[in-house]
Design a protein around this motif. Structure first.
Motif, PDB file in Angstrom:
ATOM      1  N   ARG A   1      42.968  -1.373 -12.116  1.00  0.00           N
ATOM      2  CA  ARG A   1      42.930  -0.534 -13.310  1.00  0.00           C
ATOM      3  C   ARG A   1      44.344  -0.224 -13.759  1.00  0.00           C
ATOM      4  N   PRO A   2      44.693  -0.517 -15.021  1.00  0.00           N
ATOM      5  CA  PRO A   2      46.038  -0.182 -15.490  1.00  0.00           C
ATOM      6  C   PRO A   2      46.178   1.313 -15.724  1.00  0.00           C
ATOM      7  N   ARG A   3      47.410   1.799 -15.646  1.00  0.00           N
ATOM      8  CA  ARG A   3      47.687   3.162 -16.076  1.00  0.00           C
ATOM      9  C   ARG A   3      47.671   3.192 -17.603  1.00  0.00           C
ATOM     10  N   LEU A   4      47.080   4.224 -18.161  1.00  0.00           N
ATOM     11  CA  LEU A   4      46.947   4.330 -19.609  1.00  0.00           C
ATOM     12  C   LEU A   4      47.858   5.415 -20.155  1.00  0.00           C
ATOM     13  N   SER A   5      48.248   5.255 -21.410  1.00  0.00           N
ATOM     14  CA  SER A   5      48.893   6.336 -22.162  1.00  0.00           C
ATOM     15  C   SER A   5      48.504   6.174 -23.615  1.00  0.00           C
TER      16      SER A   5
ATOM     17  N   GLU B   1      39.766  16.134 -31.742  1.00  0.00           N
ATOM     18  CA  GLU B   1      38.622  15.323 -31.331  1.00  0.00           C
ATOM     19  C   GLU B   1      39.117  14.080 -30.589  1.00  0.00           C
ATOM     20  N   THR B   2      40.207  13.502 -31.063  1.00  0.00           N
ATOM     21  CA  THR B   2      40.772  12.327 -30.397  1.00  0.00           C
ATOM     22  C   THR B   2      41.253  12.669 -28.991  1.00  0.00           C
ATOM     23  N   VAL B   3      41.954  13.795 -28.860  1.00  0.00           N
ATOM     24  CA  VAL B   3      42.423  14.219 -27.537  1.00  0.00           C
ATOM     25  C   VAL B   3      41.246  14.474 -26.609  1.00  0.00           C
ATOM     26  N   ARG B   4      40.222  15.153 -27.094  1.00  0.00           N
ATOM     27  CA  ARG B   4      39.040  15.440 -26.256  1.00  0.00           C
ATOM     28  C   ARG B   4      38.343  14.156 -25.799  1.00  0.00           C
ATOM     29  N   GLU B   5      38.299  13.166 -26.687  1.00  0.00           N
ATOM     30  CA  GLU B   5      37.637  11.900 -26.346  1.00  0.00           C
ATOM     31  C   GLU B   5      38.427  11.090 -25.320  1.00  0.00           C
TER      32      GLU B   5
ATOM     33  N   ALA C   1      41.328  12.115 -23.347  1.00  0.00           N
ATOM     34  CA  ALA C   1      41.888  12.754 -22.152  1.00  0.00           C
ATOM     35  C   ALA C   1      41.075  12.455 -20.886  1.00  0.00           C
ATOM     36  N   PRO C   2      39.729  12.378 -20.972  1.00  0.00           N
ATOM     37  CA  PRO C   2      38.977  12.059 -19.754  1.00  0.00           C
ATOM     38  C   PRO C   2      39.216  10.653 -19.210  1.00  0.00           C
ATOM     39  N   LEU C   3      39.941   9.800 -19.950  1.00  0.00           N
ATOM     40  CA  LEU C   3      40.289   8.479 -19.426  1.00  0.00           C
ATOM     41  C   LEU C   3      41.476   8.560 -18.465  1.00  0.00           C
ATOM     42  N   ASP C   4      41.950   9.793 -18.212  1.00  0.00           N
ATOM     43  CA  ASP C   4      42.985  10.061 -17.209  1.00  0.00           C
ATOM     44  C   ASP C   4      44.300   9.340 -17.498  1.00  0.00           C
ATOM     45  N   PRO C   5      44.880   9.562 -18.688  1.00  0.00           N
ATOM     46  CA  PRO C   5      46.153   8.897 -18.998  1.00  0.00           C
ATOM     47  C   PRO C   5      47.299   9.423 -18.135  1.00  0.00           C
ATOM     48  N   ALA C   6      48.258   8.547 -17.867  1.00  0.00           N
ATOM     49  CA  ALA C   6      49.461   8.953 -17.139  1.00  0.00           C
ATOM     50  C   ALA C   6      50.276   9.928 -17.981  1.00  0.00           C
ATOM     51  N   PHE C   7      50.255   9.732 -19.293  1.00  0.00           N
ATOM     52  CA  PHE C   7      50.886  10.660 -20.229  1.00  0.00           C
ATOM     53  C   PHE C   7      50.355  10.368 -21.619  1.00  0.00           C
ATOM     54  N   VAL C   8      50.584  11.293 -22.534  1.00  0.00           N
ATOM     55  CA  VAL C   8      50.348  11.050 -23.947  1.00  0.00           C
ATOM     56  C   VAL C   8      51.634  11.405 -24.683  1.00  0.00           C
ATOM     57  N   SER C   9      51.816  10.839 -25.876  1.00  0.00           N
ATOM     58  CA  SER C   9      53.013  11.142 -26.647  1.00  0.00           C
ATOM     59  C   SER C   9      52.622  11.588 -28.046  1.00  0.00           C
ATOM     60  N   VAL C  10      53.519  12.359 -28.659  1.00  0.00           N
ATOM     61  CA  VAL C  10      53.305  12.857 -30.021  1.00  0.00           C
ATOM     62  C   VAL C  10      54.498  12.469 -30.864  1.00  0.00           C
ATOM     63  N   THR C  11      54.252  11.823 -32.004  1.00  0.00           N
ATOM     64  CA  THR C  11      55.328  11.277 -32.823  1.00  0.00           C
ATOM     65  C   THR C  11      56.065  12.350 -33.613  1.00  0.00           C
TER      66      THR C  11
ATOM     67  N   ALA D   1      36.037  10.025 -17.173  1.00  0.00           N
ATOM     68  CA  ALA D   1      35.549  10.902 -16.108  1.00  0.00           C
ATOM     69  C   ALA D   1      35.576  12.298 -16.663  1.00  0.00           C
ATOM     70  N   PRO D   2      34.423  12.899 -16.976  1.00  0.00           N
ATOM     71  CA  PRO D   2      34.396  14.217 -17.610  1.00  0.00           C
ATOM     72  C   PRO D   2      35.118  15.266 -16.768  1.00  0.00           C
ATOM     73  N   ARG D   3      35.907  16.102 -17.452  1.00  0.00           N
ATOM     74  CA  ARG D   3      36.575  17.222 -16.807  1.00  0.00           C
ATOM     75  C   ARG D   3      36.485  18.414 -17.733  1.00  0.00           C
ATOM     76  N   LEU D   4      36.812  19.587 -17.199  1.00  0.00           N
ATOM     77  CA  LEU D   4      36.791  20.797 -17.996  1.00  0.00           C
ATOM     78  C   LEU D   4      38.149  21.029 -18.628  1.00  0.00           C
ATOM     79  N   GLU D   5      38.173  21.447 -19.891  1.00  0.00           N
ATOM     80  CA  GLU D   5      39.416  21.816 -20.532  1.00  0.00           C
ATOM     81  C   GLU D   5      39.876  23.172 -20.016  1.00  0.00           C
ATOM     82  N   ALA D   6      41.181  23.380 -20.055  1.00  0.00           N
ATOM     83  CA  ALA D   6      41.718  24.680 -19.674  1.00  0.00           C
ATOM     84  C   ALA D   6      41.347  25.684 -20.763  1.00  0.00           C
TER      85      ALA D   6
END
Length: 288
Positions: free
Chosen positions: A3-7, A24-28, A30-40, A281-286
């Motif tokens: 499995r590759p690491r995702l971002s 909605e995009t983040v909620r959809e 984030a459960p894919l367990d990315p190593a990081f996300v970036s914001v432009t 993998a479903p998780r709970l949001e903070a």
């Protein structure tokens, strides 16, 4: 196949509807367990505050590491480093350091009189702090301001030597484009990870405009393939298959990380990941 690491890359919203779409995009995704996300970061710093708000909100409400894009455009060194200070105080520990595009209405980058003259200078200043991981851009096909790929490789080497820990590439359509660039970087002594940037094709016409803007070669036959798929109502199916095939070829070639340019639309990225066998993998949001 491992499995590759995702971002994932997002952009800051400029309207209420766009804000709903981002979250909605983040909620959809984030459960894919990315190593990081970036914001432009908008050209000329036009989304500076919006980027900061998106970065800090994602960081405080989700379990992912957030990398904030930062450019050299139309800001002094003091102003730029004050932004880095603000991110550090908010708990952000990753910056995607870029020269940045020319401001709207101009055709070339011109450094601010008191600003950083290049991405290398910006990287050196951030890395010197010692509290930030710095990622940078890379170009497997010649950057519009570059003479050729050899010049892009040499410039990437300077950015890595200045303190960057990894690079994220501009998008491309064929795996061999990335592999040739990766080999050229290795020959130049670059050992830092080079993460391929993946653009799921939300709109073929939009993808072609992006490609023309950044110098990405469009393979022969794709125009006709999408025209046929559009007539048959299979455009999204074709786009998913093309992107999944590209990712599969990259993984087979030893790639361990995939960075998706989501355009704040989760469906295509989610479907491509599913085609690769990567499921949420479903998780709970903070809770704020």
């Amino acid at each position: 196949m491992s499995r590759p690491r995702l971002s994932f890359e997002f952009f800051p919203p400029r309207s209420l509807d766009a804000s709903f779409r981002l979250w909605e995009t983040v909620r959809e995704l984030a459960p894919l367990d990315p190593a990081f996300v970036s914001v432009t970061y908008g050209a000329g710093g036009t989304t500076r505050q919006l980027t900061h708000e998106a970065v800090t909100t994602i960081g405080s409400h989700y379990w992912v590491s957030v990398a904030a894009h930062l450019t050299c455009v139309e800001a002094s060194r003091e102003e730029t480093m004050a932004i880095v200070d603000g991110y550090a105080k908010a708990g952000v520990r990753e910056i995607v350091a870029l020269r940045g595009d020319a401001p709207q209405g101009t055709d070339r980058f011109t450094p601010h009189a008191d600003g950083f003259a290049s991405s290398v200078e910006l990287i050196e200043a951030i890395a010197a702090r010692g509290d930030m991981q710095v990622r940078v851009g890379a170009y497997p096909e010649p950057h519009p301001d570059s003479a050729d790929t050899a010049a892009d490789v040499a410039w990437l080497k300077r950015k890595i030597d200045a303190g960057a820990s990894s690079a994220i590439t501009q998008f491309f359509f064929e795996a061999d484009t990335f592999f040739r660039f990766r080999d050229a970087c290795a020959d130049a002594g670059i050992t830092a990870p080079i993460i391929p940037g993946i653009l799921p094709i939300q709109s073929w016409e939009g993808a072609k405009r992006f490609a023309a803007r950044c110098g990405t070669a469009v393979p022969a036959g794709l125009d006709e393939a999408f025209a046929t798929a559009r007539r048959d109502g299979r455009e999204q199916l074709l786009a998913t298959a093309i992107c999944a095939e590209l990712c599969d070829a990259l993984i087979e070639g030893g790639v361990e990380d995939l960075h998706f340019y989501t355009l704040n639309r989760p469906e295509m990225t989610r479907d491509v990941c599913a085609a690769l066998g990567i499921l949420a993998a479903p998780r709970l949001e903070a809770v704020a």
